[in-house]
Scaffold this active site. Structure first.
Site, PDB file in Angstrom:
ATOM      1  N   HIS A 366       0.799  -1.232   0.000  1.00  0.00           N
ATOM      2  CA  HIS A 366       0.000   0.000   0.000  1.00  0.00           C
ATOM      3  C   HIS A 366       0.827   1.275   0.000  1.00  0.00           C
ATOM      4  O   HIS A 366       0.264   2.359   0.176  1.00  0.00           O
ATOM      5  CB  HIS A 366      -0.919   0.047   1.221  1.00  0.00           C
ATOM      6  CG  HIS A 366      -1.993  -0.985   1.223  1.00  0.00           C
ATOM      7  ND1 HIS A 366      -3.261  -0.745   0.741  1.00  0.00           N
ATOM      8  CD2 HIS A 366      -1.992  -2.260   1.639  1.00  0.00           C
ATOM      9  CE1 HIS A 366      -3.994  -1.838   0.880  1.00  0.00           C
ATOM     10  NE2 HIS A 366      -3.237  -2.778   1.424  1.00  0.00           N
ATOM     11  N   LYS A 557      -8.382  13.946   5.066  1.00  0.00           N
ATOM     12  CA  LYS A 557      -7.512  12.768   5.006  1.00  0.00           C
ATOM     13  C   LYS A 557      -6.524  12.890   6.154  1.00  0.00           C
ATOM     14  O   LYS A 557      -6.468  13.931   6.818  1.00  0.00           O
ATOM     15  CB  LYS A 557      -6.763  12.704   3.662  1.00  0.00           C
ATOM     16  CG  LYS A 557      -6.071  14.042   3.298  1.00  0.00           C
ATOM     17  CD  LYS A 557      -5.342  13.992   1.970  1.00  0.00           C
ATOM     18  CE  LYS A 557      -6.235  14.116   0.769  1.00  0.00           C
ATOM     19  NZ  LYS A 557      -6.157  13.018  -0.175  1.00  0.00           N
ATOM     20  N   ARG A 558      -5.740  11.828   6.432  1.00  0.00           N
ATOM     21  CA  ARG A 558      -4.698  11.957   7.444  1.00  0.00           C
ATOM     22  C   ARG A 558      -3.798  13.145   7.113  1.00  0.00           C
ATOM     23  O   ARG A 558      -3.596  13.474   5.941  1.00  0.00           O
ATOM     24  CB  ARG A 558      -3.861  10.675   7.509  1.00  0.00           C
ATOM     25  CG  ARG A 558      -4.563   9.532   8.204  1.00  0.00           C
ATOM     26  CD  ARG A 558      -4.908   9.849   9.635  1.00  0.00           C
ATOM     27  NE  ARG A 558      -3.716   9.819  10.455  1.00  0.00           N
ATOM     28  CZ  ARG A 558      -3.528   8.991  11.481  1.00  0.00           C
ATOM     29  NH1 ARG A 558      -4.475   8.130  11.837  1.00  0.00           N
ATOM     30  NH2 ARG A 558      -2.423   9.027  12.182  1.00  0.00           N
ATOM     31  N   LYS A 563       1.017  14.541   1.728  1.00  0.00           N
ATOM     32  CA  LYS A 563      -0.325  14.863   1.224  1.00  0.00           C
ATOM     33  C   LYS A 563      -0.501  16.377   1.020  1.00  0.00           C
ATOM     34  O   LYS A 563      -1.441  16.825   0.396  1.00  0.00           O
ATOM     35  CB  LYS A 563      -1.391  14.319   2.166  1.00  0.00           C
ATOM     36  CG  LYS A 563      -1.410  12.782   2.252  1.00  0.00           C
ATOM     37  CD  LYS A 563      -2.450  12.303   3.251  1.00  0.00           C
ATOM     38  CE  LYS A 563      -2.375  10.806   3.547  1.00  0.00           C
ATOM     39  NZ  LYS A 563      -2.994   9.976   2.489  1.00  0.00           N
ATOM     40  N   THR A 665      -8.350   6.910  -1.669  1.00  0.00           N
ATOM     41  CA  THR A 665      -9.696   6.372  -1.833  1.00  0.00           C
ATOM     42  C   THR A 665     -10.736   7.454  -1.544  1.00  0.00           C
ATOM     43  O   THR A 665     -11.843   7.397  -2.072  1.00  0.00           O
ATOM     44  CB  THR A 665      -9.928   5.165  -0.888  1.00  0.00           C
ATOM     45  OG1 THR A 665      -9.404   5.496   0.406  1.00  0.00           O
ATOM     46  CG2 THR A 665      -9.231   3.930  -1.407  1.00  0.00           C
ATOM     47  N   LYS A 669     -14.567   8.777  -3.297  1.00  0.00           N
ATOM     48  CA  LYS A 669     -15.813   9.110  -2.593  1.00  0.00           C
ATOM     49  C   LYS A 669     -16.314  10.486  -3.028  1.00  0.00           C
ATOM     50  O   LYS A 669     -17.515  10.693  -3.234  1.00  0.00           O
ATOM     51  CB  LYS A 669     -15.597   9.069  -1.073  1.00  0.00           C
ATOM     52  CG  LYS A 669     -15.198   7.688  -0.566  1.00  0.00           C
ATOM     53  CD  LYS A 669     -14.632   7.713   0.860  1.00  0.00           C
ATOM     54  CE  LYS A 669     -13.864   6.427   1.151  1.00  0.00           C
ATOM     55  NZ  LYS A 669     -13.052   6.504   2.387  1.00  0.00           N
TER      56      LYS A 669
HETATM   57  C1  Z15 Z   1      -2.370   3.549   4.808  1.00  0.00           C
HETATM   58  O1  Z15 Z   1      -3.542   4.095   5.139  1.00  0.00           O
HETATM   59  C2  Z15 Z   1      -1.972   3.450   3.481  1.00  0.00           C
HETATM   60  C3  Z15 Z   1      -0.777   2.864   3.190  1.00  0.00           C
HETATM   61  C4  Z15 Z   1       0.033   2.372   4.200  1.00  0.00           C
HETATM   62  O2  Z15 Z   1       1.199   1.792   3.923  1.00  0.00           O
HETATM   63  C5  Z15 Z   1      -0.372   2.480   5.520  1.00  0.00           C
HETATM   64 CL1  Z15 Z   1       0.633   1.870   6.751  1.00  0.00          CL
HETATM   65  C6  Z15 Z   1      -1.562   3.060   5.830  1.00  0.00           C
HETATM   66  C7  Z15 Z   1      -2.904   3.945   2.418  1.00  0.00           C
HETATM   67  C8  Z15 Z   1      -2.257   4.700   1.286  1.00  0.00           C
HETATM   68  O3  Z15 Z   1      -1.566   5.810   1.777  1.00  0.00           O
HETATM   69  C9  Z15 Z   1      -3.331   5.165   0.324  1.00  0.00           C
HETATM   70  O4  Z15 Z   1      -2.768   5.800  -0.803  1.00  0.00           O
HETATM   71  C10 Z15 Z   1      -4.180   3.985  -0.152  1.00  0.00           C
HETATM   72  O5  Z15 Z   1      -5.282   4.437  -0.895  1.00  0.00           O
HETATM   73  C11 Z15 Z   1      -4.674   3.195   1.034  1.00  0.00           C
HETATM   74  O6  Z15 Z   1      -3.610   2.818   1.879  1.00  0.00           O
HETATM   75  C12 Z15 Z   1      -5.413   1.940   0.623  1.00  0.00           C
HETATM   76  O7  Z15 Z   1      -4.675   1.205  -0.308  1.00  0.00           O
END
Ligand code: Z15
Length: 831
Positions: A366, A557-558, A563, A665, A669
């Site tokens: 991810h 978002k976080r 970001k 994601t 939305k």
């Molecule tokens: C996280 O929320 C995501 C990746 C990670 O390695 C960790 Cl530890 C947490 C996110 C990505 O930042 C995001 O771009 C992606 O859409 C999401 O995972 C689901 O794949």
């Protein structure tokens, strides 16, 4: 029919009269309250039980069908499931939302008020955990046999408040009033072992074996939540493990008078499922975290072996019964654990066990961010999992033999691919373990998968190109359109029928209505009403008045430097400076809405929040602004808050540095709910632009190759500062202390970072971003043009349903098929 029969079948009925009867019964018998004494919390719980009763028949029918059939079951292993509130979603999926709203209205109650009583299970940080929740929804809707396995954290993601514009954290006591959606299954408790040492022994067949003598044992108790699909009978299971002590009291210690010592074991054990680590994409390397990972993974694999046994399937066929997906490397220890279970406990020979293991696991990556890649220092790993370290050494030896044969003499490659990092202090590399032990490796968007192949996992791609594939993320339209945006749902269903909810590609049918002025007016009214609702909510909660006709420009978002929430902040200041320079300037009014949590230990992210709130404190009250700009930071962004925000957005901010956001994601939305995107060519933004067409997307900024090239050529952000007047004025204003009551030191770390390092290229992208935002403002002034673009964005969002994503996983990785469920009758259940 006996009396009992009648009661039980009423409990399965979806008829409004029966709903009302059950609701009032549950209020009395579960909550112990009369309507006169009951508050909304009581009514919420009574309604939750009413709905839960109606899930049971489907859940039992599903379990019974799965037990009697041999079909492959997907086991989704994830340290996070960010489910969001269950009640509204279950009402939608059961098809009784409107009936229920009417039923409670007849009792003088408002369904929305009751829904907001639910404390959401925030068992995740952000995208990764929410993706798991969307996948679980789609698996059930597609009637695919599936189990979600994770941890039942007692405290989920912290609750965020703002104190003087700074983030403050409060513990999330989500279980405080009980959880009506789960059922504990103590009869399926498993033991999980930790620490100690190993020894060799010779078995009856004179074979050399290894015995693990652990230092302690913890119990894993499954807590199950039914996950109902949309308008189907399938109710899959989310199985979350709670840690308990093997013995509550150590009676030896207790009898010796050491009362405190007697309970420490209990406390230490229960710590394993106590709290979710609040870091997103930042590896902390904490021992408790490794223990959590092993705890839930071992429990889950033991559970699968139990299921196999009751079905009478030999362990040699494990991979035919289960497809086990690793959601990032968090559960990657599963590769070594399944080997241990098969070799040490089920006495399989190594090669057979390895074949089963590789055929069972798939690994989803991810992130490309190096700081998110998990590694465990060898001494720590040895201390927690001594037997697994031996197994990993053995996997590594055999794996490196294979690499040596393929890439003769390439010592550096060997060092890079080794499961052990030996460059300094030694570490176990979890991504390498996941790759070695999986038959399938995937990224989460086209660009991300390409970058994995070229960069982060290049060596593994060159060894096993056939293992790699892309699975672009998606989100569930049930929660993110039907539940979150009832007005839009009504308009779309009136126009197209209801088929789109399970087949989101049908939204293309909206394209035919773009030239219909009446349809556009209705579309615009839906958005306007949603904006008015959010404005009222913001005023109520934060005391800030909002103009619903301004552009709702949203970034939720976080909070992360990559970001680039601070890039949006620079833009706000640029607009503010324009007003100050020219008070009568004709600016399109905007409301900037931010939301998101910062990891508690992430100083720069917390400073970014402070910067945004500090800008708001100035801009929101400066009379010269005359309500043309408003800046809102909504505290505690969560699934619940997201459901209010996405439907009200005009503009979706997706402005990460190209090559950094694996997918995103939230971008999907927003698109589904008819927001336009301003975005970089990063993650799934690229695919969103492909779907909607460049003319319906606001693109800006450097591309990934441009970012790489600029980085390689020696990026000097100061040059951009010197060259751009607008940029210089913005930075200087922050640096002067203007937003911090004259305290020039407050934002200095942020300003200096931008001027001297700027690892995420904000200054390089600033001019392009501002120019693109000017284009946004000018398009917005043509309301009809904006609405056309918004309709086309929704119409072309079908690709981003998680149903599409899950079908691809099923076909290309899991080999799983749908198993429709026949509802068991009362007689079936009782005979
Ligand atoms: C996280 O929320 C995501 C990746 C990670 O390695 C960790 Cl530890 C947490 C996110 C990505 O930042 C995001 O771009 C992606 O859409 C999401 O995972 C689901 O794949």
């Amino acid at each position: 029919m006996t009396n009992t029969d009648r009661r039980v079948s009423e409990r399965a009925s979806l008829d409004k009269r029966d709903l009302r009867r059950s609701f009032l019964d549950n209020l009395l018998y579960v909550q112990g309250k009369f309507p006169k004494l009951a508050n909304n919390a009581d009514y919420y719980l009574a309604l939750a039980h009413t709905v839960r009763d109606r899930l049971m028949q489907r859940w039992i029918s599903t379990a019974s069908a799965y037990t009697s059939q041999a079909s492959r079951t997907v086991c989704y292993l994830s340290a996070e499931f960010l489910m969001g509130p269950h009640l509204g979603n279950n009402l939608i999926n059961l098809g009784i939302y409107d009936e229920t709203a009417k039923m409670v209205a007849e009792l003088g109650l408002d369904l929305e008020d009751l829904l907001y009583q639910e404390e959401e299970p925030g068992l995740g940080n952000g995208g990764l955990g929410r993706l798991a929740a969307c996948f679980i929804d789609s698996l059930a809707t597609l009637e695919v046999p599936a189990l979600g396995y994770g941890i039942r954290y007692e405290y989920g993601i912290f609750h965020q408040t703002l104190v003087d514009g700074w983030q403050a954290e409060k513990t999330d006591k989500w279980l405080r009033y009980g959880n009506p959606w789960e059922i504990a299954r103590p009869e399926w408790t498993v033991e999980i072992r930790f620490g100690g040492h190993t020894e060799q022994y010779v078995d009856e067949q004179q074979r050399l074996r290894v015995r693990w003598l652990p230092a302690r044992v913890v119990l894993g108790v499954p807590h199950d939540t039914p996950i109902l699909g949309y308008h189907v009978n399938t109710a899959n299971t989310l199985r979350l493990w709670k840690a308990e002590a093997a013995e509550s009291f150590d009676f030896g210690q207790f009898n010796r008078g050491d009362y405190a010592g007697a309970v420490t074991q209990k406390i230490v054990s229960e710590n394993l499922s106590k709290v979710l680590y609040p870091n997103d994409e930042q590896e902390a390397g904490k021992e408790l975290r490794l223990q959590q990972q092993y705890f839930f993974v071992s429990a889950s694999l033991q559970d699968m072996l139990r299921i196999l046994k009751i079905q009478g399937v030999p362990v040699e066929n494990f991979h035919e019964k289960f497809a086990v997906q690793l959601n990032d490397t968090h559960p990657a220890i599963g590769v070594a654990e399944l080997m241990r279970l098969l070799v040490d406990e089920h006495l399989l020979v190594w090669d057979t066990a390895w074949d089963i293991t590789c055929k069972s696991f798939g690994y989803t990556n991810h992130t490309l961010m190096p700081e998110a890649l998990e590694r465990w220092s060898l001494p720590l790993f040895q201390r927690v999992l001594p037997r697994h370290l031996e197994i990993i050494y053995e996997i590594n030896a055999r794996f490196l033999d294979q690499v040596r044969l393929r890439f003769f003499g390439d010592e550096q490659r060997l060092a890079r691919m080794s499961l052990i990092d030996e460059h300094g202090p030694r570490y176990v590399r979890m991504a390498n373990l996941a790759c070695a032990g999986s038959h399938a490796i995937n990224g989460v968007a086209d660009l991300h998968t390409e970058l994995l192949k070229q960069d982060v996992l290049k060596d593994f791609y060159e060894l096993w190109p056939e293992k790699f594939s892309n699975k672009t993320n998606g989100v569930t339209p049930r929660r993110w359109i039907v539940l979150a945006n009832p007005r839009l749902t009504a308009l779309i269903s009136e126009t197209l029928g209801e088929g789109w909810i399970k087949d989101l590609g049908q939204l293309r049918g909206l394209e035919r209505h773009v030239e219909n002025a009446d349809f556009r007016a209705r579309w615009a009214k839906v958005k306007r009403d949603n904006k008015a609702d959010l404005a009222a909510h913001i005023t109520r909660r934060l005391g800030i008045s909002i103009n619903p006709d301004s552009i709702f420009d949203v970034q939720v978002k976080r909070i992360h430097e990559y970001k680039r929430q601070h890039l949006a902040a620079l833009h706000i200041i640029a607009l503010y400076l324009r007003i100050k320079a020219n008070p009568n300037i004709d600016l399109t009014p905007r409301t900037f809405i931010f939301g998101g949590k910062a990891a508690p230990g992430y100083f720069m992210a917390k400073l970014m929040i402070k910067l945004i709130t500090a800008i708001g404190d100035v801009v929101n009250v400066d009379p010269a602004v005359r309500d043309r700009l408003k800046v809102v930071f909504m505290p505690n962004f969560s699934v619940t808050n997201g459901q209010r925000i996405y439907p009200a957005a005009d503009l979706s901010e997706q402005i990460s540095t190209a090559g950094k956001e694996a997918s995103g994601t939230g971008n999907m939305k927003f698109q589904m709910n008819g927001a336009l995107t301003i975005g970089t060519m990063d993650g799934a933004n690229i695919e969103i632009q492909q779907e909607v067409g460049a003319e319906n997307f606001f693109q800006f900024g450097l591309s990934t190759p441009e970012v790489y090239a600029l980085g390689a050529s020696g990026y000097r952000p100061m040059e951009y500062y010197q060259r751009s007047d607008a940029l210089r004025e913005v930075i200087d204003l922050i640096a002067s202390g203007f937003f911090s009551r004259g305290d020039a030191s407050l934002f200095k770390p942020l300003v200096d970072n931008l001027l001297y390092h700027d690892p995420y290229f904000l200054l390089a992208d600033f001019d392009s971003y501002v120019a693109c935002q000017d284009e946004v403002a000018s398009v917005y002034r043509d309301a009809d043009r904006w609405t056309r673009m918004a309709i086309l964005n929704s119409a072309r969002s079908g690709k981003f349903s998680s149903d599409r994503t899950i079908l691809q996983y099923c076909d290309e990785i899991w080999g799983a098929k749908s198993v429709p469920i026949r509802l068991l009758t009362q007689e079936d259940v009782e005979s």
